[in-house]
Enzyme design. Structure first.
Site, PDB file in Angstrom:
ATOM      1  N   HIS A 293      -7.487 -13.475   8.805  1.00  0.00           N
ATOM      2  CA  HIS A 293      -6.815 -13.520   7.506  1.00  0.00           C
ATOM      3  C   HIS A 293      -6.725 -14.912   6.905  1.00  0.00           C
ATOM      4  O   HIS A 293      -6.215 -15.050   5.776  1.00  0.00           O
ATOM      5  CB  HIS A 293      -5.421 -12.891   7.630  1.00  0.00           C
ATOM      6  CG  HIS A 293      -5.468 -11.388   7.657  1.00  0.00           C
ATOM      7  ND1 HIS A 293      -5.848 -10.697   8.785  1.00  0.00           N
ATOM      8  CD2 HIS A 293      -5.238 -10.457   6.697  1.00  0.00           C
ATOM      9  CE1 HIS A 293      -5.823  -9.395   8.530  1.00  0.00           C
ATOM     10  NE2 HIS A 293      -5.452  -9.223   7.263  1.00  0.00           N
TER      11      HIS A 293
ATOM     12  N   ARG B 147      -8.158 -14.935   3.469  1.00  0.00           N
ATOM     13  CA  ARG B 147      -7.332 -14.555   2.324  1.00  0.00           C
ATOM     14  C   ARG B 147      -6.344 -15.655   1.947  1.00  0.00           C
ATOM     15  O   ARG B 147      -5.763 -15.630   0.869  1.00  0.00           O
ATOM     16  CB  ARG B 147      -6.519 -13.300   2.636  1.00  0.00           C
ATOM     17  CG  ARG B 147      -7.303 -12.037   2.830  1.00  0.00           C
ATOM     18  CD  ARG B 147      -6.315 -10.870   2.947  1.00  0.00           C
ATOM     19  NE  ARG B 147      -6.968  -9.635   3.296  1.00  0.00           N
ATOM     20  CZ  ARG B 147      -7.551  -8.819   2.420  1.00  0.00           C
ATOM     21  NH1 ARG B 147      -7.569  -9.150   1.150  1.00  0.00           N
ATOM     22  NH2 ARG B 147      -8.113  -7.697   2.813  1.00  0.00           N
TER      23      ARG B 147
ATOM     24  N   GLN C 238     -15.343 -37.391  -8.856  1.00  0.00           N
ATOM     25  CA  GLN C 238     -15.866 -36.109  -9.318  1.00  0.00           C
ATOM     26  C   GLN C 238     -17.328 -35.911  -8.914  1.00  0.00           C
ATOM     27  O   GLN C 238     -17.806 -34.782  -8.843  1.00  0.00           O
ATOM     28  CB  GLN C 238     -15.742 -36.023 -10.847  1.00  0.00           C
ATOM     29  CG  GLN C 238     -14.307 -35.986 -11.330  1.00  0.00           C
ATOM     30  CD  GLN C 238     -14.169 -36.359 -12.792  1.00  0.00           C
ATOM     31  OE1 GLN C 238     -14.349 -35.508 -13.664  1.00  0.00           O
ATOM     32  NE2 GLN C 238     -13.864 -37.608 -13.073  1.00  0.00           N
TER      33      GLN C 238
ATOM     34  N   ARG D  76     -16.063  -5.013   5.253  1.00  0.00           N
ATOM     35  CA  ARG D  76     -16.315  -3.737   5.934  1.00  0.00           C
ATOM     36  C   ARG D  76     -17.559  -3.038   5.409  1.00  0.00           C
ATOM     37  O   ARG D  76     -18.349  -2.492   6.166  1.00  0.00           O
ATOM     38  CB  ARG D  76     -15.098  -2.817   5.780  1.00  0.00           C
ATOM     39  CG  ARG D  76     -13.946  -3.154   6.701  1.00  0.00           C
ATOM     40  CD  ARG D  76     -12.779  -2.245   6.453  1.00  0.00           C
ATOM     41  NE  ARG D  76     -12.243  -2.404   5.096  1.00  0.00           N
ATOM     42  CZ  ARG D  76     -11.299  -1.620   4.572  1.00  0.00           C
ATOM     43  NH1 ARG D  76     -10.812  -0.612   5.274  1.00  0.00           N
ATOM     44  NH2 ARG D  76     -10.849  -1.843   3.351  1.00  0.00           N
TER      45      ARG D  76
ATOM     46  N   ILE E 135     -11.445 -10.047  -1.936  1.00  0.00           N
ATOM     47  CA  ILE E 135     -12.287 -11.128  -1.440  1.00  0.00           C
ATOM     48  C   ILE E 135     -13.669 -10.621  -1.036  1.00  0.00           C
ATOM     49  O   ILE E 135     -14.598 -11.420  -0.895  1.00  0.00           O
ATOM     50  CB  ILE E 135     -11.622 -11.867  -0.257  1.00  0.00           C
ATOM     51  CG1 ILE E 135     -11.539 -10.974   0.984  1.00  0.00           C
ATOM     52  CG2 ILE E 135     -10.260 -12.410  -0.642  1.00  0.00           C
ATOM     53  CD1 ILE E 135     -11.140 -11.723   2.239  1.00  0.00           C
ATOM     54  N   ASP E 136     -13.819  -9.306  -0.850  1.00  0.00           N
ATOM     55  CA  ASP E 136     -15.109  -8.763  -0.416  1.00  0.00           C
ATOM     56  C   ASP E 136     -16.183  -8.838  -1.492  1.00  0.00           C
ATOM     57  O   ASP E 136     -17.376  -8.736  -1.192  1.00  0.00           O
ATOM     58  CB  ASP E 136     -14.952  -7.302   0.015  1.00  0.00           C
ATOM     59  CG  ASP E 136     -14.176  -7.161   1.309  1.00  0.00           C
ATOM     60  OD1 ASP E 136     -13.950  -8.177   1.978  1.00  0.00           O
ATOM     61  OD2 ASP E 136     -13.776  -6.026   1.640  1.00  0.00           O
TER      62      ASP E 136
ATOM     63  N   GLU F 256     -13.658 -37.784 -21.367  1.00  0.00           N
ATOM     64  CA  GLU F 256     -13.739 -39.244 -21.434  1.00  0.00           C
ATOM     65  C   GLU F 256     -14.180 -39.798 -22.785  1.00  0.00           C
ATOM     66  O   GLU F 256     -13.819 -40.922 -23.145  1.00  0.00           O
ATOM     67  CB  GLU F 256     -14.660 -39.776 -20.336  1.00  0.00           C
ATOM     68  CG  GLU F 256     -16.106 -39.329 -20.429  1.00  0.00           C
ATOM     69  CD  GLU F 256     -16.957 -39.910 -19.314  1.00  0.00           C
ATOM     70  OE1 GLU F 256     -16.625 -40.996 -18.813  1.00  0.00           O
ATOM     71  OE2 GLU F 256     -17.960 -39.272 -18.936  1.00  0.00           O
TER      72      GLU F 256
ATOM     73  N   ARG G 135       0.875  -1.184   0.000  1.00  0.00           N
ATOM     74  CA  ARG G 135       0.000   0.000   0.000  1.00  0.00           C
ATOM     75  C   ARG G 135       0.910   1.232   0.000  1.00  0.00           C
ATOM     76  O   ARG G 135       1.325   1.719   1.047  1.00  0.00           O
ATOM     77  CB  ARG G 135      -0.923  -0.012   1.218  1.00  0.00           C
ATOM     78  CG  ARG G 135      -1.828  -1.257   1.279  1.00  0.00           C
ATOM     79  CD  ARG G 135      -2.792  -1.177   2.444  1.00  0.00           C
ATOM     80  NE  ARG G 135      -3.485  -2.435   2.667  1.00  0.00           N
ATOM     81  CZ  ARG G 135      -4.579  -2.830   2.033  1.00  0.00           C
ATOM     82  NH1 ARG G 135      -5.100  -2.035   1.107  1.00  0.00           N
ATOM     83  NH2 ARG G 135      -5.137  -3.984   2.300  1.00  0.00           N
TER      84      ARG G 135
ATOM     85  N   ARG H 117     -19.873 -19.034  22.028  1.00  0.00           N
ATOM     86  CA  ARG H 117     -18.450 -18.896  21.728  1.00  0.00           C
ATOM     87  C   ARG H 117     -18.259 -18.035  20.484  1.00  0.00           C
ATOM     88  O   ARG H 117     -19.127 -17.973  19.610  1.00  0.00           O
ATOM     89  CB  ARG H 117     -17.804 -20.265  21.507  1.00  0.00           C
ATOM     90  CG  ARG H 117     -17.900 -21.199  22.710  1.00  0.00           C
ATOM     91  CD  ARG H 117     -17.115 -20.666  23.902  1.00  0.00           C
ATOM     92  NE  ARG H 117     -17.269 -21.498  25.078  1.00  0.00           N
ATOM     93  CZ  ARG H 117     -16.468 -22.522  25.385  1.00  0.00           C
ATOM     94  NH1 ARG H 117     -15.480 -22.856  24.558  1.00  0.00           N
ATOM     95  NH2 ARG H 117     -16.664 -23.212  26.487  1.00  0.00           N
TER      96      ARG H 117
END
Length: 742
Positions: A292, A295, A657, A204, A159-160, A623, A82, A286
């Site tokens: 992280h 990520r 599969q 966020r 990822i957001d 296949e 950054r 709990r």
């Protein structure tokens, strides 16, 4: 400019910036190899924009092999940073000098909205930066004149999944995998102790990860930024949790987005939620903050093939852009790449938190895609149902599976049962497909009967591949009458569609068939008409990619050629997409066929490539790509022509599969499809002449089509649609897999 200069190849740089996201490496590889395949010289900028500012060894020439082993890695292999310095004009001046000194005037940036804003500002300032550098004598006037503009393309790595105007961003699917895996694991331990867990996830300003993981993980309550709960939500949440326990659940799961807040703007922290549950319900709740790990880890199959496609498209965009071309950000909407004006896309994305802060939640939700808004509604219906009291004359809706097994069938059945009950239907389960139906194996299903089915593989109702014959229709019609079935939901693949189509065609002879019928696409082959995706295909792709990863690792200390066979019958979806996500150099499909001339070319290329230092080669074969040139034949051919340069191994992945737990994407698609199927049945139940329909996902929207016209859109001999969108990705496979001749 001289003829020699005019003929010099374009030079393109690629960098990653901001927070890392799984799939960034796949995008970098897609950009770099596509540009190289088009004759361009490629440079990687290390440590994001700071690398542009620092120059020197931070801007390095990228070779084909440098992108050879990064496809399946998490994070970003070229680093991210950054950079505060790049935000200043002086920093951008340094960056422009470092680029133009290397002859680079094309740039692809993979990052978040801040990174893309910086990219657009850099592009806009470029002519002025060139003038300033030339006036200061830092570059020659000729150099400035040779590079009058910066041609750019942006990709969103986040990822957001917060970019407005696209369905998904690089990394979001992989993060969802991490979260759902954690919810599944936590659910098991929570059930052991009859305990409540509060799980905090990232997001966020965007509740995508929280909402989708709550649905895919079967959670009881979710809190997201776009839909702050009404006053008194604490009591309502705790009442829902108590209701679930009273119904027999041994565990409770609440998912909280890190940016959740109430309607006054006060943050709702996960610790507050935990303490509230303990205080009101008197239980030991709990808290788990996933942090992280969301990520981290290797990218999912989707984040490999989609990011590769995006990287391919971004490279072409940057290479073909002209000096007057405005900056664009590329994304995926449905089954297409979309080009969005960069500045406008970033502005709309940043508008969402502004609307949330202003309390305009409807407008904030309106900027999210249709999938998001649909799922928000469906989650509320699943977990906080306004249950309609079932009456004696309530519609009786039967669910059955047919065809081959597909992960996600249980998810679809569970959603259909609970949503159906919430809407006042009596829900029936047919055991073992149409075979079970003709034998009368039909039971009423209650809310609790489908508890825990969300993430379970297989098919709890059972299924058969059998397509009923005309001689069995009478028994099936009697079973429908005996169990007073008013509507039928068929979840399955080709055989399921064929059986329903035959029933619909016999409605004149058998009045019991004159009921609403809807087919929900569920097959790993992804070979059904009218749908870009089918339930189960994503899970199968992830299995294929996991197997390819392990197969590749087995060759770490040798030089080896692998030939891997996937399922799919005559449809090459699994082979092409699995090969693209797994890093295959060659993919053999029934749609293209396999010819001797092609094999001769491939053998010569293979031998030459290993002679130049290649250590690993991967071919993926569908296949039924060829009746003659089998997987075993290809393996023996490649080995026979190896001249000792490499050895060969073949691997048929097989029925794994179809096994395993459904992926998050398949759980979400199954849930959304089940809700849409109930909508169609409700509409047809009210029609004078109900019809049979089949569902499909096109461009992110679920549509329904008349089953009577299904055959117009399929190749019945090959059992696949006449048009297959993913075949357009063959040039992507060639661009990233076929190294240009040295």
């Amino acid at each position: 400019m001289t003829d020699t200069a005019a003929a010099s190849p374009a030079r393109l740089a690629v960098l990653t910036s901001g927070g890392d996201a799984q799939g960034m490496n796949a995008a970098v590889r897609g950009v770099a190899r596509t540009a190289m395949s088009r004759g361009a010289e490629v440079f990687a900028v290390y440590e994001g924009y700071q690398g542009l500012v620092d120059g020197g060894d931070a801007i390095r020439r990228f070779a084909w092999g440098d992108a050879g082993n990064i496809l399946g890695r998490g994070g970003t292999s070229i680093g991210t940073f950054r950079s505060k310095e790049f935000r200043t004009r002086q920093g951008r001046l340094k960056a422009a000098k470092n680029l133009v000194e290397r002859g680079i005037d094309r740039l692809v940036v993979i990052g978040g909205d801040g990174s893309l804003t910086g990219l657009d500002a850099f592009r806009a300032e470029w002519p002025g930066l060139m003038d300033e550098l030339a006036d200061a004598g830092l570059i020659s006037p000729e150099m400035a004149a040779a590079h009058p503009a910066l041609m750019i393309a942006g990709l969103v790595g986040s990822i957001d999944n917060d970019l407005v105007g696209t369905d998904t961003t690089i990394g979001a699917d992989s993060a969802l995998h991490r979260i759902v895996d954690a919810i599944d694991a936590i659910t098991a331990t929570a059930a052991s102790h009859q305990r409540c867990f509060v799980i905090e996830v990232m997001g966020r300003h965007c509740g995508y990860l929280a909402l989708m993981s709550a649905i895919a993980g079967g959670a009881d309550y979710v809190l997201i930024p776009e839909l702050p709960p009404a006053d008194g939500w604490e009591e309502q949440m705790c009442a829902e949790l108590r209701r679930g326990r009273a119904a027999g659940r041994r565990e409770s799961i609440v998912v909280v987005a890190e940016g959740a807040q109430d309607r006054t703007g006060e943050p709702i922290t996960s610790e507050y939620v935990r303490a509230t549950i303990s205080r009101i319900n008197g239980e030991d709740a709990r808290l788990t903050n996933l942090g992280h790990v969301q990520r981290g880890g290797k990218p999912s199959a989707y984040d490999r093939w989609a990011s590769t496609w995006l990287g391919y498209s971004a490279a072409l965009e940057a290479l073909t852009a002209g000096p007057a071309t405005e900056g664009v950000v590329l994304g995926i909407r449905g089954s297409e790449i979309v080009r969005l004006p960069l500045a406008e896309a970033v502005a709309r994305t940043r508008r969402v938190p502004e609307l949330i802060a202003a309390g305009d939640y409807d407008a904030a939700m309106g900027l999210r895609n249709e999938d998001f808004t649909d799922m928000a509604r469906i989650f509320t219906e699943l977990t906080h149902p306004n249950r309609v009291t079932t009456k004696e004359d309530s519609p009786r809706v039967a669910i059955l599976h047919a065809g081959g097994l597909a992960p996600g069938m249980n998810t679809a059945a569970r959603a259909a049962v609970r949503l159906g009950i919430a809407r006042g239907h009596t829900m029936l389960g047919v055991r073992n497909g149409f075979t079970g139906l003709l034998r009368g194996a039909v039971d009423e299903l209650g809310w609790e009967d489908v508890e825990g089915w969300t993430g379970v593989g297989g098919a709890e109702l059972g299924l058969r591949r059998d397509v009923p014959g005309v001689e069995q229709f009478y028994a099936i019609s009697r079973a429908l009458e005996d169990h007073r079935v008013d509507a039928l939901m068929v979840i399955g693949g080709w055989n399921a569609y064929q059986a329903a189509h035959l029933m619909q065609g016999e409605a004149d002879r058998y009045p019991a068939f004159r009921i609403p019928i809807v087919c929900v696409p569920a097959t790993i082959d992804n070979n059904l008409p009218g749908s870009d995706e089918t339930i189960g295909a994503d899970s199968a792709l992830n299995e294929i990619v996991d197997d390819i990863d392990r197969i590749k690792q087995s060759a770490a200390a040798t030089t080896r050629c692998f030939v891997v066979e996937t399922m799919g019958r005559h449809c090459g979806y699994l082979a092409l997409m699995g090969g693209l996500a797994g890093g295959a150099e060659r993919i053999y499909l029934d749609e293209d066929g396999i010819g001797l001339d092609q094999l001769n070319q491939d053998v010569r290329w293979l031998r030459d490539s290993f002679g130049r230092g290649r250590r690993l080669f991967l071919a993926v074969r569908s296949e039924r790509a060829s009746e003659s040139y089998t997987t075993d034949f290809l393996g023996r051919l490649f080995e026979g022509e190896s001249h000792g340069l490499y050895d060969v191994r073949t691997n048929i992945i097989g029925h794994v599969q179809q096994g395993g737990e459904p992926s998050p994407a398949d759980r979400l698609l199954a849930t959304r499809m089940a809700a849409a199927a109930l909508d169609v049945l409700a509409r047809e139940l009210g029609a004078d002449e109900p019809t049979a329909r089949y569902l499909g996902l096109r461009g992110g929207r679920i549509e329904d089509h008349p089953l009577a016209h299904m055959t117009e859109y399929v190749n019945s001999v090959k059992r696949r649609p006449r048009t297959q969108w993913w075949m357009e990705l063959r040039p992507v496979v060639a661009a990233v897999g076929r190294e240009p001749s040295s």
